[in-house]
Scaffold this motif. Structure first.
Motif, PDB file in Angstrom:
ATOM      1  N   GLN A 528      68.189 -51.861 -11.671  1.00 26.72           N
ATOM      2  CA  GLN A 528      67.525 -52.066 -10.802  1.00 26.72           C
ATOM      3  C   GLN A 528      66.931 -50.957  -9.813  1.00 26.72           C
ATOM      4  OE1 GLN A 528      70.669 -54.073 -11.308  1.00 26.72           O
ATOM      5  NE2 GLN A 528      69.275 -55.305 -12.745  1.00 26.72           N
ATOM      6  N   GLY A 529      66.825 -49.922 -10.360  1.00 30.78           N
ATOM      7  CA  GLY A 529      66.198 -48.628  -9.430  1.00 30.78           C
ATOM      8  C   GLY A 529      64.867 -48.554  -9.532  1.00 30.78           C
ATOM      9  N   THR A 530      64.283 -47.533  -9.089  1.00 32.34           N
ATOM     10  CA  THR A 530      62.985 -47.110  -9.222  1.00 32.34           C
ATOM     11  C   THR A 530      62.845 -45.661  -9.572  1.00 32.34           C
ATOM     12  OG1 THR A 530      62.433 -46.613  -6.970  1.00 32.34           O
ATOM     13  CG2 THR A 530      62.144 -48.919  -7.842  1.00 32.34           C
ATOM     14  N   LEU A 531      61.959 -45.410 -10.571  1.00 31.92           N
ATOM     15  CA  LEU A 531      61.658 -43.929 -10.856  1.00 31.92           C
ATOM     16  C   LEU A 531      60.146 -43.826 -10.814  1.00 31.92           C
ATOM     17  CD1 LEU A 531      62.132 -41.066 -12.042  1.00 31.92           C
ATOM     18  CD2 LEU A 531      62.173 -42.230 -14.349  1.00 31.92           C
ATOM     19  N   THR A 532      59.424 -42.910  -9.951  1.00 26.63           N
ATOM     20  CA  THR A 532      58.030 -42.780 -10.065  1.00 26.63           C
ATOM     21  C   THR A 532      57.770 -41.130 -10.245  1.00 26.63           C
ATOM     22  OG1 THR A 532      58.162 -42.267  -7.458  1.00 26.63           O
ATOM     23  CG2 THR A 532      57.682 -44.554  -7.999  1.00 26.63           C
ATOM     24  N   PHE A 533      56.666 -41.115 -10.801  1.00 28.92           N
ATOM     25  CA  PHE A 533      56.368 -39.894 -11.153  1.00 28.92           C
ATOM     26  C   PHE A 533      54.983 -39.332 -10.448  1.00 28.92           C
ATOM     27  CE2 PHE A 533      57.936 -41.544 -15.195  1.00 28.92           C
ATOM     28  CZ  PHE A 533      59.112 -40.708 -15.283  1.00 28.92           C
ATOM     29  N   ASP A 534      54.730 -38.007  -9.940  1.00 22.42           N
ATOM     30  CA  ASP A 534      53.581 -37.327  -9.293  1.00 22.42           C
ATOM     31  C   ASP A 534      53.123 -35.834  -9.881  1.00 22.42           C
ATOM     32  OD1 ASP A 534      51.650 -36.877  -7.591  1.00 22.42           O
ATOM     33  OD2 ASP A 534      52.719 -36.557  -5.914  1.00 22.42           O
ATOM     34  N   SER A 535      52.040 -36.194 -10.718  1.00 27.31           N
ATOM     35  CA  SER A 535      51.858 -34.768 -11.229  1.00 27.31           C
ATOM     36  C   SER A 535      50.398 -34.743 -11.566  1.00 27.31           C
ATOM     37  CB  SER A 535      52.461 -34.766 -12.631  1.00 27.31           C
ATOM     38  OG  SER A 535      52.406 -33.762 -13.339  1.00 27.31           O
ATOM     39  N   GLN A 536      50.147 -33.304 -11.698  1.00 26.98           N
ATOM     40  CA  GLN A 536      48.687 -33.210 -12.039  1.00 26.98           C
ATOM     41  C   GLN A 536      48.605 -31.846 -12.897  1.00 26.98           C
ATOM     42  OE1 GLN A 536      45.749 -32.824  -8.634  1.00 26.98           O
ATOM     43  NE2 GLN A 536      46.268 -34.901  -7.873  1.00 26.98           N
ATOM     44  N   PRO A 537      47.767 -31.743 -13.866  1.00 28.90           N
ATOM     45  CA  PRO A 537      47.651 -30.498 -14.597  1.00 28.90           C
ATOM     46  C   PRO A 537      47.711 -29.353 -13.653  1.00 28.90           C
ATOM     47  CG  PRO A 537      46.372 -32.269 -15.609  1.00 28.90           C
ATOM     48  CD  PRO A 537      46.927 -32.782 -14.351  1.00 28.90           C
ATOM     49  N   GLU A 538      48.676 -28.142 -14.163  1.00 29.20           N
ATOM     50  CA  GLU A 538      48.501 -26.967 -13.401  1.00 29.20           C
ATOM     51  C   GLU A 538      49.025 -27.030 -11.990  1.00 29.20           C
ATOM     52  OE1 GLU A 538      47.920 -24.551 -15.392  1.00 29.20           O
ATOM     53  OE2 GLU A 538      47.076 -25.698 -16.924  1.00 29.20           O
ATOM     54  N   LYS A 539      49.392 -28.212 -11.485  1.00 30.15           N
ATOM     55  CA  LYS A 539      50.022 -28.335 -10.263  1.00 30.15           C
ATOM     56  C   LYS A 539      51.690 -28.811 -10.260  1.00 30.15           C
ATOM     57  CE  LYS A 539      45.657 -29.182  -7.873  1.00 30.15           C
ATOM     58  NZ  LYS A 539      44.935 -29.911  -7.022  1.00 30.15           N
ATOM     59  N   GLY A 540      52.126 -28.519 -11.193  1.00 33.37           N
ATOM     60  CA  GLY A 540      53.748 -28.821 -11.212  1.00 33.37           C
ATOM     61  C   GLY A 540      54.008 -30.332 -11.493  1.00 33.37           C
ATOM     62  N   PHE A 541      55.225 -30.904 -11.432  1.00 31.63           N
ATOM     63  CA  PHE A 541      55.659 -32.256 -11.902  1.00 31.63           C
ATOM     64  C   PHE A 541      56.675 -32.423 -10.917  1.00 31.63           C
ATOM     65  CE2 PHE A 541      58.711 -35.031 -14.141  1.00 31.63           C
ATOM     66  CZ  PHE A 541      57.785 -36.107 -14.419  1.00 31.63           C
ATOM     67  N   ARG A 542      56.701 -33.936 -10.567  1.00 31.84           N
ATOM     68  CA  ARG A 542      57.486 -34.314  -9.606  1.00 31.84           C
ATOM     69  C   ARG A 542      58.013 -35.867 -10.080  1.00 31.84           C
ATOM     70  NH1 ARG A 542      57.409 -32.276  -4.205  1.00 31.84           N
ATOM     71  NH2 ARG A 542      55.836 -30.530  -3.889  1.00 31.84           N
ATOM     72  N   ALA A 543      59.201 -35.931  -9.769  1.00 31.65           N
ATOM     73  CA  ALA A 543      59.716 -37.144 -10.094  1.00 31.65           C
ATOM     74  C   ALA A 543      60.746 -37.565  -8.830  1.00 31.65           C
ATOM     75  CB  ALA A 543      60.725 -37.319 -11.512  1.00 31.65           C
ATOM     76  N   LYS A 544      60.550 -38.995  -8.657  1.00 35.15           N
ATOM     77  CA  LYS A 544      61.349 -39.419  -7.272  1.00 35.15           C
ATOM     78  C   LYS A 544      62.466 -40.462  -7.898  1.00 35.15           C
ATOM     79  CE  LYS A 544      61.058 -41.349  -2.757  1.00 35.15           C
ATOM     80  NZ  LYS A 544      60.156 -41.888  -1.683  1.00 35.15           N
ATOM     81  N   LEU A 545      63.472 -40.501  -7.707  1.00 30.86           N
ATOM     82  CA  LEU A 545      64.369 -41.634  -8.323  1.00 30.86           C
ATOM     83  C   LEU A 545      65.197 -42.278  -6.847  1.00 30.86           C
ATOM     84  CD1 LEU A 545      64.799 -38.947 -10.397  1.00 30.86           C
ATOM     85  CD2 LEU A 545      66.734 -40.630 -11.411  1.00 30.86           C
ATOM     86  N   ILE A 546      65.144 -43.705  -7.097  1.00 33.77           N
ATOM     87  CA  ILE A 546      66.005 -44.452  -5.968  1.00 33.77           C
ATOM     88  C   ILE A 546      67.079 -45.271  -6.574  1.00 33.77           C
ATOM     89  CG2 ILE A 546      65.793 -45.934  -3.969  1.00 33.77           C
ATOM     90  CD1 ILE A 546      63.010 -45.203  -3.657  1.00 33.77           C
ATOM     91  N   ILE A 547      68.333 -44.876  -6.609  1.00 35.65           N
ATOM     92  CA  ILE A 547      69.258 -45.451  -7.071  1.00 35.65           C
ATOM     93  C   ILE A 547      70.047 -46.494  -5.923  1.00 35.65           C
ATOM     94  CG2 ILE A 547      71.343 -45.464  -8.576  1.00 35.65           C
ATOM     95  CD1 ILE A 547      68.747 -43.933  -9.667  1.00 35.65           C
ATOM     96  N   PRO A 548      69.953 -47.662  -6.007  1.00 33.10           N
ATOM     97  CA  PRO A 548      70.680 -48.733  -5.126  1.00 33.10           C
ATOM     98  C   PRO A 548      72.234 -48.429  -5.378  1.00 33.10           C
ATOM     99  CG  PRO A 548      69.634 -50.147  -6.919  1.00 33.10           C
ATOM    100  CD  PRO A 548      69.162 -48.662  -7.288  1.00 33.10           C
ATOM    101  N   LYS A 549      72.827 -48.424  -4.289  1.00 30.56           N
ATOM    102  CA  LYS A 549      74.455 -48.263  -4.300  1.00 30.56           C
ATOM    103  C   LYS A 549      74.760 -49.860  -4.720  1.00 30.56           C
ATOM    104  CE  LYS A 549      74.941 -44.406  -1.271  1.00 30.56           C
ATOM    105  NZ  LYS A 549      75.260 -43.800  -0.186  1.00 30.56           N
TER     106      LYS A 549
END
Length: 549
Positions: A528-549
């Motif tokens: 029941q968490g979320t994982l989102t990606f934010d990336s563009q070629p030649e501009k690095g890669f980002r991932a954001k995780l939200i884990i409910p307690k």
């Protein structure tokens, strides 16, 4: 002339005992409402608050659990009695007719027939009255009641001037031991018999009339004295007018004592006819005044009963409406809960399928890596041992290097898919995993904004965090050509936030995700968490995780 009143009121004293005997031992909610309303009605009736008694009997009628049983018949009988006593004879007739139309028992039939006959008698319908008195007599199994009904039948014959028939019914009653022991009833029958005999000029008339009067006088029975005095007044009117007038005065006084307006009117009417003009006028004025007042009171009683009946019905409809609204609300809530449960199980089913698919894909990926990365190397090593002179130190050294490479790859695959400890060692194992990806080409930096209490996180969530970060770092190391990876842990009250970003080649999110990223996303959704990606070629890669307690 005034006749002896139709007898039914004694039944009121008998019915409460019968009513309580009818109560079921296991009282359901509707029966409890019925019992409570009936008891209130009885209490108000005993306190002579008849309007309140009528209201609560009406409530009891509405709450009666069985419209065909004794309780329902009893309640309608009590309502009809109240209407009869208030002079609403038409209303009493209507109520009893309703009872007879529904009642399937036999206990209350004689009482219903008797009261219905009395109402018809008061409505000047002697034919119907006679018919129902006869039914009361035929359905009764109590001997004393049968004697009373027989007297009532004889009285109707007396009213319709069938004097001989009346005498034939009344005369035998004076020999009944039960009646002889019941002095008020004996006097009633004796007075009626004497009056019938008087109408036929029979010699025993005066003896029976006078004996009945003396007995009633000794009993101070004002109801009975009214009838006896009126009959004696009529008996004396031609032979001793003054005596006749004296008995008429006594009849009026007795009717005033009993507060019986019908009897008062009867006496005033006779006094008006047989008095001197000046005195007759006084009697007549009193008669007109009382008659008008009685008409208003009875009309008011009818209107009051009708209003109570209407208000009671309206209140019941409101209760039913309220119950229906509550029922509808419960149905809606139940529907929402049902939909919620179905959605929950559907979600669980989807999540289970995703986990099964993820496990299958993981097994497939492991199998592929073993085939692609190890099988060929093992085959080459085996071929090398078969075709090469291992006594040569150089060849031997090459074989050992190849075996070491195979061992390291095997260890990496095992480590990536081995069991994860979720106890107090979890944090150390996680940091070891993250640091294991650092080498001269890639620097992995770990940041923690607040102290993270890993013990508050469920084991399956710890495993998901471990595997997802592992997948992300493997993906970075294989494909991004990054030199720096930053993993930032942020502890908040209800969730754990993890930001992972690198300075590599980036990734085009418009194309389907690679299997590793898809596995990572499935793992986070399963908890029941979320994982989102934010990336563009030649501009690095980002991932954001939200884990409910």
């Amino acid at each position: 002339m005034k006749r002896s009143a139709i007898h039914f009121l004694f039944l009121i004293t008998l019915l409460p005992g019968v009513f309580h005997a009818c109560q079921p031992e296991n009282v359901l909610s509707k029966e409890a409402l019925y019992k409570a309303s009936s008891q209130k009605a009885i209490d108000f009736e005993n306190a002579a608050q008849l309007d309140s008694a009528y209201y609560h009997y009406t409530q009891a009628k509405i709450n009666s659990p069985d419209r065909t049983g004794d309780l329902f018949a009893y309640t309608l009988l009590k309502i009809a009695m109240l209407q009869h006593n208030k002079g609403d004879f038409s209303g009493s007739e209507e109520t009893i007719t309703e009872a007879l139309a529904n009642y399937k028992g036999s206990t209350y039939l004689p009482y219903l027939y008797n009261l219905l006959a009395s109402s018809y008698y008061r409505l000047n319908n002697p034919t119907e009255a006679l018919s129902y008195y006869q039914k009361a007599y035929e359905t009764s199994t109590v001997e004393m009641e049968r004697l009373i009904y027989q007297n009532n039948i004889g009285l109707i014959h007396l009213e319709t001037k069938h004097y001989a028939q009346s005498i034939a019914l009344l005369a035998p009653l004076l020999k009944e031991e039960l009646l002889i022991a019941n002095k008020p009833e004996y006097a009633r029958v004796q007075d009626n018999l004497g009056y019938a005999q008087y109408k036929l000029n029979l010699p025993d008339a005066f003896e029976n009339l006078s004996n009945a009067w003396r007995l009633r006088d000794s009993l101070q029975d004002n109801f009975g004295l009214t009838a006896s005095c009126m009959h004696l007044s009529e008996y004396y009117q031609l032979i001793q007018p003054e005596t006749a007038k004296r008995y008429a005065d006594l009849a009026y006084q007795a009717s005033v004592a009993t507060q019986s307006p019908d009897d008062q009117l009867e006496a005033l009417k006779w006094l008006t006819t047989h008095s001197q003009p000046q005195q007759a006028k006084l009697y007549y004025d009193r008669y007109i005044q009382l008659n008008d007042s009685l008409t208003k009171v009875r009309q008011l009683a009818k209107n009051q009963f009708a209003k109570i009946k209407y208000d009671s019905k309206k209140a019941t409809q409101e209760v039913i409406k309220y119950k229906n609204q509550n029922l509808l609300l419960l149905v809606i809530i139940a529907f929402i809960l049902l939909v919620g449960v179905l959605l929950y199980f559907l979600y669980q089913s989807i999540t289970k399928r995703k986990l099964q698919r993820s496990a299958y894909e993981t097994e497939t990926r492991i199998s592929k890596r073993i085939h692609d990365e190890l099988a060929n190397d093992v085959f080459h090593a085996m071929t090398f041992t078969q075709t090469t002179d291992l006594q040569n130190s150089h060849h031997k050294e090459s074989l050992l290097d190849a075996l070491e490479t195979i061992y390291k790859r095997t260890r990496d695959i095992s480590k990536e898919n081995s069991n994860i400890r979720t106890d107090e060692h979890f944090e150390a194992d996680l940091l070891q995993l993250l640091n294991s990806f650092s080498d001269p080409q890639l620097n992995v930096l770990v940041k923690t904004k607040n102290d993270i209490v890993w013990s508050k996180l469920l084991p399956e969530k710890k495993i998901a965090v471990f595997r997802v970060l592992q997948e992300l770092l493997i993906n970075t190391k294989k494909h991004s050509q990054a030199s720096i990876v930053v993993i930032d842990f942020q502890n908040q009250s209800k969730s754990l936030f993890i930001h992972c970003f690198d300075n590599g080649l980036g990734y085009d999110l418009t194309i389907p995700k690679k299997s590793g990223l898809q596995h990572a996303e499935n793992r986070i959704l399963a908890i029941q968490g979320t994982l989102t990606f934010d990336s563009q070629p030649e501009k690095g890669f980002r991932a954001k995780l939200i884990i409910p307690k």
